[in-house]
Structure formats: structure tokens, C-alpha cells
Design a protein around this motif. Sequence first.
Motif, PDB file in Angstrom:
ATOM      1  N   UNK A 227      46.356  30.359  41.579  1.00  0.00           N
ATOM      2  CA  UNK A 227      45.257  30.866  42.409  1.00  0.00           C
ATOM      3  C   UNK A 227      45.767  31.862  43.448  1.00  0.00           C
ATOM      4  N   UNK A 228      46.922  31.556  44.040  1.00  0.00           N
ATOM      5  CA  UNK A 228      47.503  32.472  45.035  1.00  0.00           C
ATOM      6  C   UNK A 228      47.854  33.807  44.397  1.00  0.00           C
ATOM      7  N   UNK A 229      48.462  33.759  43.218  1.00  0.00           N
ATOM      8  CA  UNK A 229      48.804  35.004  42.514  1.00  0.00           C
ATOM      9  C   UNK A 229      47.541  35.793  42.160  1.00  0.00           C
ATOM     10  N   UNK A 230      46.510  35.062  41.729  1.00  0.00           N
ATOM     11  CA  UNK A 230      45.247  35.733  41.396  1.00  0.00           C
ATOM     12  C   UNK A 230      44.624  36.355  42.633  1.00  0.00           C
ATOM     13  N   UNK A 231      44.732  35.632  43.799  1.00  0.00           N
ATOM     14  CA  UNK A 231      44.184  36.174  45.046  1.00  0.00           C
ATOM     15  C   UNK A 231      44.906  37.429  45.477  1.00  0.00           C
ATOM     16  N   UNK A 232      46.246  37.426  45.385  1.00  0.00           N
ATOM     17  CA  UNK A 232      47.029  38.615  45.746  1.00  0.00           C
ATOM     18  C   UNK A 232      46.682  39.787  44.831  1.00  0.00           C
ATOM     19  N   UNK A 233      46.581  39.498  43.536  1.00  0.00           N
ATOM     20  CA  UNK A 233      46.229  40.542  42.565  1.00  0.00           C
ATOM     21  C   UNK A 233      44.849  41.100  42.854  1.00  0.00           C
ATOM     22  N   UNK A 234      43.913  40.190  43.210  1.00  0.00           N
ATOM     23  CA  UNK A 234      42.549  40.623  43.512  1.00  0.00           C
ATOM     24  C   UNK A 234      42.522  41.497  44.760  1.00  0.00           C
ATOM     25  N   UNK A 235      43.309  41.108  45.786  1.00  0.00           N
ATOM     26  CA  UNK A 235      43.379  41.906  47.016  1.00  0.00           C
ATOM     27  C   UNK A 235      43.937  43.294  46.738  1.00  0.00           C
ATOM     28  N   UNK A 236      44.959  43.376  45.885  1.00  0.00           N
ATOM     29  CA  UNK A 236      45.558  44.666  45.545  1.00  0.00           C
ATOM     30  C   UNK A 236      44.544  45.552  44.826  1.00  0.00           C
ATOM     31  N   UNK A 237      43.818  44.934  43.893  1.00  0.00           N
ATOM     32  CA  UNK A 237      42.817  45.698  43.143  1.00  0.00           C
ATOM     33  C   UNK A 237      41.693  46.166  44.063  1.00  0.00           C
ATOM     34  N   UNK A 238      41.308  45.307  44.991  1.00  0.00           N
ATOM     35  CA  UNK A 238      40.257  45.667  45.939  1.00  0.00           C
ATOM     36  C   UNK A 238      40.700  46.795  46.852  1.00  0.00           C
ATOM     37  N   UNK A 239      41.949  46.700  47.327  1.00  0.00           N
ATOM     38  CA  UNK A 239      42.495  47.748  48.188  1.00  0.00           C
ATOM     39  C   UNK A 239      42.580  49.070  47.435  1.00  0.00           C
ATOM     40  N   UNK A 240      43.017  49.016  46.181  1.00  0.00           N
ATOM     41  CA  UNK A 240      43.125  50.227  45.360  1.00  0.00           C
ATOM     42  C   UNK A 240      41.748  50.850  45.146  1.00  0.00           C
ATOM     43  N   UNK A 241      40.754  50.007  44.852  1.00  0.00           N
ATOM     44  CA  UNK A 241      39.397  50.512  44.630  1.00  0.00           C
ATOM     45  C   UNK A 241      38.831  51.124  45.899  1.00  0.00           C
ATOM     46  N   UNK A 242      39.086  50.493  47.050  1.00  0.00           N
ATOM     47  CA  UNK A 242      38.595  51.014  48.325  1.00  0.00           C
ATOM     48  C   UNK A 242      39.259  52.351  48.655  1.00  0.00           C
TER      49      UNK A 242
END
Length: 280
Positions: A55-70
Motif C-alpha cells: 500500500x505504501x509503494x502504491x501510495x508513493x507511485x500514486x503521488x508521483x503520478x499525480x505530481x507528474x499530471x499536475x
Amino acid sequence: MKKCPNCGSEVAEAAKFCTNCGSKLATGDEVKPKVVASEVQSENASEQAKESAAKQEAGVSLDKEKLKASSLSYWSWLVTAWKHPFKVRETSKWSGLITLGLEGLIFGLSIMIIFRGYYSSANNYYSQAFGGSFGDNPVGLGTLITFFLATFLSALATTGIGYGARELFTPNRTDFLDFVNGIAHRTSPILLLNIIALLFSFTVGFTTSGVLNTMLVLCLFSITLAIWQFGILAPIYELVNPKLDRLYILIIVTLLNGFVYGLAYMAVAAHYVSYIQQLF
């Protein structure tokens, strides 16, 4: 045969109770479930740890993807603003503040580099002419912070004045951050001009080319101020059926903006004078 742990009497291997004292005896069948339960608990704990790590790895990956999209969304908005400043496009609420912050940061960095360049040039000239030195260059992070704050806070204050005029003289209501986005969109060329000025600021000094480059940088700064003033007044021109004639609203906003610019100039001048005093 086995012994009773309570009285020590010998009893049959399969006995569940002592024939002498009546104490209950442990058997192999009773021990196994405890061992099995312990193993199950250990396996469950291991599975939970794996799930938590996943879950932590998925959260970090999700944050990176969100930051990239933003970041991509902001860049797309900024490019559109450069191409068509007055075709205001909707974006995230923080795009305007980010743009004003970048403009203030680059402006402050340019001024810091210019001041450091002239101080170093003056120090070298004084050293060659009189054999002395002014000392270490005092221009640094303090200058960057001072000019950044002066620029950023002035931009926010003048934007607030324009927003207040809109809210006061028209029945239409809008969110402040949306209003900031509109101002930043109209004045987005300032960011490009500031980047150009930053590049030229590395070549300033007492040389002929250095003085010319300084004049160019000052010219770019003057253009950015004109663009800003035009962009901050544009929403006043766009008011529909205002309670007061647009001309008088423009005069009020311009006077209040002039007051803000005066305060920023005083803060910057005080910082600049402190460096002059260090030379003497």
C-alpha cells in the motif's frame, strides 16, 4: 511412563490426569494447536506487513503520478497563456499563485546577480586603482529574499485591490484564487521576460557590454511593470454594468496600486542603501 509435574509420581504415557494427585497432565495433542496457532499468527503478521508495504509503494507511485499530471497540466496552461494571454483558460486554483511566485523568485535572483556583479566590478576597480578592497561581497540570499518578497507581496496586494474593486462595484462574485489565475494568465509574458533578464544579468558590470546589458535588463523590467499594470487593470475594463463609471474605478485602483508600489520601493531602497553604507 512419565512423571507428574506436580507430585512426581509415575503415570501412564497416555494418562490425562495423575492417579496420585489428580493434576491435569499435558499431552502432545494439546501442544500442537498452540504451535499451529503461533505459526498462523506469524504468517498473518507477515502477510499484513507485505500488504502494508504494498500500500505504501502504491501510495508513493500514486503521488508521483499525480505530481507528474499536475506539472503537465500547469505547463500546458502556461504555454496557452503565453500564446494567448487574454484568452483566459481555466486551471487549478493554485496555478496563478505558482506563476506569481516564480516571477518573483526569478526577478529577485536577477537583482541579486546584478548587485553581486557590480559589487565585484567595483571591488576589482578599487583594488587596481588604490590597492585596497571593499571586503567580501555582502550581496547574497538577503537580497534574493528581499526582492522576492517585495515583488510577490506587491503582486498579491495589487491583485487584491483589483479583486476588491470588482467585488465592490459589480454584483458579480468570483473566487479570489480564480481572479488571481486570470491576472497571472494575462500577465504570463512577464515570466518569459524575467527569464531573459536573468540570463543577461550574468554579464553586467563596469565594462561597455556590461553596462549595455544592464540597460537591457532594466528595459525588460520596465516592460514587465507595464504588462503587469495593464493586466491588473484589464478586469476593470471588462466589468459589466458597474455601479461606478469604469474611468473612476481605474483611477482609484491606479492610485492604490501606486501606494503599494511606493511601499515596495521604500523596502527595496532601504536594502540597497544598506549595501552602499557598507562600502563607506
